[in-house]
Design a protein around this motif. Structure first.
Motif, mmCIF file in Angstrom:
data_model
loop_
_atom_site.group_PDB
_atom_site.id
_atom_site.type_symbol
_atom_site.label_atom_id
_atom_site.label_comp_id
_atom_site.label_asym_id
_atom_site.label_seq_id
_atom_site.Cartn_x
_atom_site.Cartn_y
_atom_site.Cartn_z
ATOM 1 N N PHE A 27 13.746 6.697 51.347
ATOM 2 C CA PHE A 27 14.057 7.842 50.387
ATOM 3 C C PHE A 27 15.697 8.035 50.078
ATOM 4 O O PHE A 27 15.953 8.564 49.355
ATOM 5 N N SER A 28 16.269 7.815 51.136
ATOM 6 C CA SER A 28 17.580 8.167 51.247
ATOM 7 C C SER A 28 18.448 6.968 50.252
ATOM 8 O O SER A 28 19.362 7.152 49.619
ATOM 9 N N SER A 29 17.878 5.819 50.551
ATOM 10 C CA SER A 29 18.462 4.779 49.929
ATOM 11 C C SER A 29 17.948 4.370 48.346
ATOM 12 O O SER A 29 18.462 3.884 47.639
ATOM 13 N N ASN A 30 16.599 4.558 48.474
ATOM 14 C CA ASN A 30 15.912 4.157 47.240
ATOM 15 C C ASN A 30 14.670 5.126 47.114
ATOM 16 O O ASN A 30 13.432 4.622 47.597
ATOM 17 N N PRO A 31 14.716 6.217 46.762
ATOM 18 C CA PRO A 31 13.731 7.263 46.613
ATOM 19 C C PRO A 31 12.578 6.948 45.681
ATOM 20 O O PRO A 31 11.413 7.042 46.178
ATOM 21 N N VAL A 32 13.033 6.206 44.406
ATOM 22 C CA VAL A 32 11.704 5.772 43.697
ATOM 23 C C VAL A 32 10.818 4.908 44.571
ATOM 24 O O VAL A 32 9.788 4.978 44.541
ATOM 25 N N PHE A 33 11.339 4.067 45.269
ATOM 26 C CA PHE A 33 10.538 3.140 46.209
ATOM 27 C C PHE A 33 9.623 3.845 47.112
ATOM 28 O O PHE A 33 8.336 3.260 47.132
ATOM 29 N N GLY A 34 10.170 4.869 47.725
ATOM 30 C CA GLY A 34 9.130 5.628 48.547
ATOM 31 C C GLY A 34 8.064 6.434 47.878
ATOM 32 O O GLY A 34 7.109 6.766 48.319
ATOM 33 N N LEU A 35 8.595 6.926 46.677
ATOM 34 C CA LEU A 35 7.659 7.685 45.640
ATOM 35 C C LEU A 35 6.259 6.802 45.450
ATOM 36 O O LEU A 35 5.389 7.337 45.183
ATOM 37 N N VAL A 36 6.565 5.492 45.108
ATOM 38 C CA VAL A 36 5.567 4.461 44.804
ATOM 39 C C VAL A 36 4.663 4.640 45.874
ATOM 40 O O VAL A 36 3.406 4.619 45.818
ATOM 41 N N MET A 37 5.103 4.705 47.167
ATOM 42 C CA MET A 37 4.245 4.675 48.391
ATOM 43 C C MET A 37 3.247 6.019 48.161
ATOM 44 O O MET A 37 1.940 5.916 48.618
ATOM 45 N N VAL A 38 4.029 7.223 47.781
ATOM 46 C CA VAL A 38 3.227 8.348 47.775
ATOM 47 C C VAL A 38 2.076 8.272 46.928
ATOM 48 O O VAL A 38 0.835 8.702 47.172
ATOM 49 N N ALA A 39 2.585 7.819 45.767
ATOM 50 C CA ALA A 39 1.517 7.783 44.589
ATOM 51 C C ALA A 39 0.234 6.750 45.143
ATOM 52 O O ALA A 39 -0.860 7.102 44.875
ATOM 53 N N ALA A 40 0.762 5.790 45.531
ATOM 54 C CA ALA A 40 -0.331 4.786 46.205
ATOM 55 C C ALA A 40 -1.398 5.146 46.932
ATOM 56 O O ALA A 40 -2.536 5.137 46.981
ATOM 57 N N PHE A 41 -0.801 6.072 48.199
ATOM 58 C CA PHE A 41 -1.804 6.641 49.003
ATOM 59 C C PHE A 41 -2.174 7.913 48.569
ATOM 60 O O PHE A 41 -3.517 8.124 49.186
ATOM 61 N N GLY A 42 -2.086 8.507 47.469
ATOM 62 C CA GLY A 42 -2.480 9.447 46.923
ATOM 63 C C GLY A 42 -3.987 8.967 45.973
ATOM 64 O O GLY A 42 -5.076 9.282 46.175
ATOM 65 N N LEU A 43 -3.493 7.878 45.432
ATOM 66 C CA LEU A 43 -4.611 7.062 44.732
ATOM 67 C C LEU A 43 -5.804 6.571 45.850
ATOM 68 O O LEU A 43 -6.790 6.719 45.624
ATOM 69 N N LEU A 44 -5.200 6.083 47.118
ATOM 70 C CA LEU A 44 -6.175 5.621 47.919
ATOM 71 C C LEU A 44 -7.135 6.746 48.489
ATOM 72 O O LEU A 44 -8.215 6.429 48.818
ATOM 73 N N GLY A 45 -6.327 8.044 48.838
ATOM 74 C CA GLY A 45 -7.315 8.963 49.198
ATOM 75 C C GLY A 45 -8.369 9.432 48.121
ATOM 76 O O GLY A 45 -9.515 9.734 48.700
ATOM 77 N N ALA A 46 -7.880 9.250 47.067
ATOM 78 C CA ALA A 46 -8.862 9.881 46.017
ATOM 79 C C ALA A 46 -10.008 8.768 45.793
ATOM 80 O O ALA A 46 -11.408 9.116 45.629
ATOM 81 N N TYR A 47 -9.559 7.448 45.875
ATOM 82 C CA TYR A 47 -10.744 6.382 45.875
ATOM 83 C C TYR A 47 -11.579 6.544 47.085
ATOM 84 O O TYR A 47 -12.852 6.348 46.897
ATOM 85 N N PHE A 48 -10.981 6.735 48.130
ATOM 86 C CA PHE A 48 -11.860 6.960 49.476
ATOM 87 C C PHE A 48 -12.992 8.344 49.402
ATOM 88 O O PHE A 48 -13.882 7.941 49.936
ATOM 89 N N SER A 49 -12.294 9.140 48.863
ATOM 90 C CA SER A 49 -13.601 10.253 48.799
ATOM 91 C C SER A 49 -14.403 9.836 47.788
ATOM 92 O O SER A 49 -15.807 10.365 47.971
ATOM 93 N N ARG A 50 -14.173 9.068 46.676
ATOM 94 C CA ARG A 50 -15.509 8.949 45.585
ATOM 95 C C ARG A 50 -16.399 7.613 46.767
ATOM 96 O O ARG A 50 -17.710 7.732 46.439
ATOM 97 N N ILE A 51 -15.742 6.912 47.400
ATOM 98 C CA ILE A 51 -16.501 5.870 48.339
ATOM 99 C C ILE A 51 -17.429 6.687 49.404
ATOM 100 O O ILE A 51 -18.741 6.273 49.462
ATOM 101 N N ILE A 52 -16.807 7.645 49.871
ATOM 102 C CA ILE A 52 -17.613 8.335 50.888
ATOM 103 C C ILE A 52 -18.764 9.154 50.368
ATOM 104 O O ILE A 52 -19.886 9.099 50.653
ATOM 105 N N MET A 53 -18.526 9.818 48.967
ATOM 106 C CA MET A 53 -19.648 10.222 48.491
ATOM 107 C C MET A 53 -20.572 9.274 47.751
ATOM 108 O O MET A 53 -21.738 9.747 48.023
ATOM 109 N N PHE A 54 -20.280 8.171 47.329
ATOM 110 C CA PHE A 54 -21.383 7.044 46.765
ATOM 111 C C PHE A 54 -22.155 6.731 48.041
ATOM 112 O O PHE A 54 -23.285 6.459 47.884
#
Length: 348
Positions: A198-225
């Motif tokens: 984040f200090s050297s390349n914030p955009v790179f780290g924000l991609v990780m945040v977005a990716a794990f947000g997607l993963l969490g949302a997908y995981f919630s749907r898998i659990i429900m299914f």
């Protein structure tokens, strides 16, 4: 069995049902001739006989089951009294086994088929046809629900592969960057030595945040299914597992992770359970020497492995951030509840 790439699936159950129905129809024709009980005309014999396939039916598609159901209903209209008593008892037992919703209604017709019953043949046939129709409808609905489950599972599988690739993409990119050195604050550092995302390349780290947000949302749907798979209905698929609605849920998870990150960055929420955003990165972790028996050496006596082997791992603070990003995507209320709580405290 595959021939030239085309699957040929044989369904012995369907083939057997046709054989049994043909035997029942042949017996019904003979009964009508000998008993004089509503004799079947020659034209009717030819019409019903034309419903039977010339060859054994092995395929198990919707059309094949539809043809069988039509033939079964036509044959049922010509069954004799003795056949109706036997067949109704068999179907009623099947209805009980399958827990037919209106099973109790059909049990009220059971006295019509008793040996001492004076019910007319037309009454018995009507009761039999009603039960047969309900069972056929139950099997049709069951096959339809099975198709819905397969369809929903296929959609989730495709989306899951895409989300998994998006989640690991930042790490793959980092390992690629690992082979290069970077100038940070005038000093040359290696990515493997603790590249601060984040200090050297914030955009790179924000991609990780977005990716794990997607993963969490997908995981919630898998659990429900998985929790609904045995009772999945048409409305469930339309509401939760259609591709577009699934994409909306993933978008919500990604945005939730973004908002939660900025809540952390602004220090609106803070504490030991939350990450220190100034220490986010991925760095080398020492592989410690093990004992001869394969166990780990006591913490106080640990020494690096003689081979000098190290592995790249997220820092503790980065791991915390990714976990919270996952939770923000997984829970549809985490971010909204946090915002509501903070707005209440500040009397906005």
């Amino acid at each position: 069995m595959f021939i030239f790439g085309n699957p040929r699936r044989r369904n012995e159950i369907l083939a057997h049902e046709w054989v049994s129905l043909r035997m029942l129809w042949n017996a019904a024709k003979e009964e009508s001739k000998s008993s004089g009980e509503s004799a079947v005309s020659e034209d009717e014999v030819n019409r019903v006989g034309a419903l039977f396939p010339d060859e054994i039916v092995w395929q198990s598609g919707a059309r094949e089951w539809h043809d069988l159901n039509v033939a079964a209903q036509e044959v049922g209209r010509h069954l004799s009294t003795a056949q109706l008593r036997t067949e109704f008892a068999l179907l009623l037992a099947l209805a009980e086994q399958r827990k037919l919703s209106n099973y109790d209604v059909h049990t009220q017709n059971a006295p019509l088929f008793a040996a001492n019953s004076e019910a007319e043949l037309s009454q018995m046939r009507s009761a039999y046809m009603a039960l047969l129709d309900d069972l056929q409808r139950w099997f049709i609905n069951t096959r339809f629900k099975r198709h819905l489950r397969h369809q929903a599972a296929g959609t989730l599988l495709f989306v899951g592969v895409v989300v998994s690739l998006i989640t690991i993409a930042p790490f793959i990119a980092f390992f690629y960057l690992f082979y290069n050195d970077y100038e940070v604050d005038g000093a040359i550092v290696s990515a493997a030595k603790g590249y601060q995302l984040f200090s050297s390349n914030p955009v790179f780290g924000l991609v990780m945040v977005a990716a794990f947000g997607l993963l969490g949302a997908y995981f919630s749907r898998i659990i429900m299914f998985q929790g609904q798979i045995a009772t999945l209905e048409f409305d469930d698929v339309m509401i939760s597992y259609q591709a577009r609605l699934l994409y909306v849920r993933l978008l919500l998870g990604m945005l939730g992770a973004f908002v939660f990150y900025f809540l952390l960055r602004s220090e609106i929420i803070a504490g030991s359970a939350f990450p220190d955003l100034s220490k986010l990165g991925i760095g080398e972790q020492i592989v410690w020497k093990t004992t001869a028996a394969g166990g780990m050496v006591a913490v106080a006596d640990r020494v690096p492995d003689p081979s000098g082997l190290t592995i790249l791992m997220p820092t503790k603070e980065l791991a915390k951030l990714l976990v919270w990003s996952f939770l923000a995507g997984f829970s549809q209320t985490l971010v909204s509840d946090t915002l509501t709580q903070r707005s209440t405290q500040t009397d906005i």
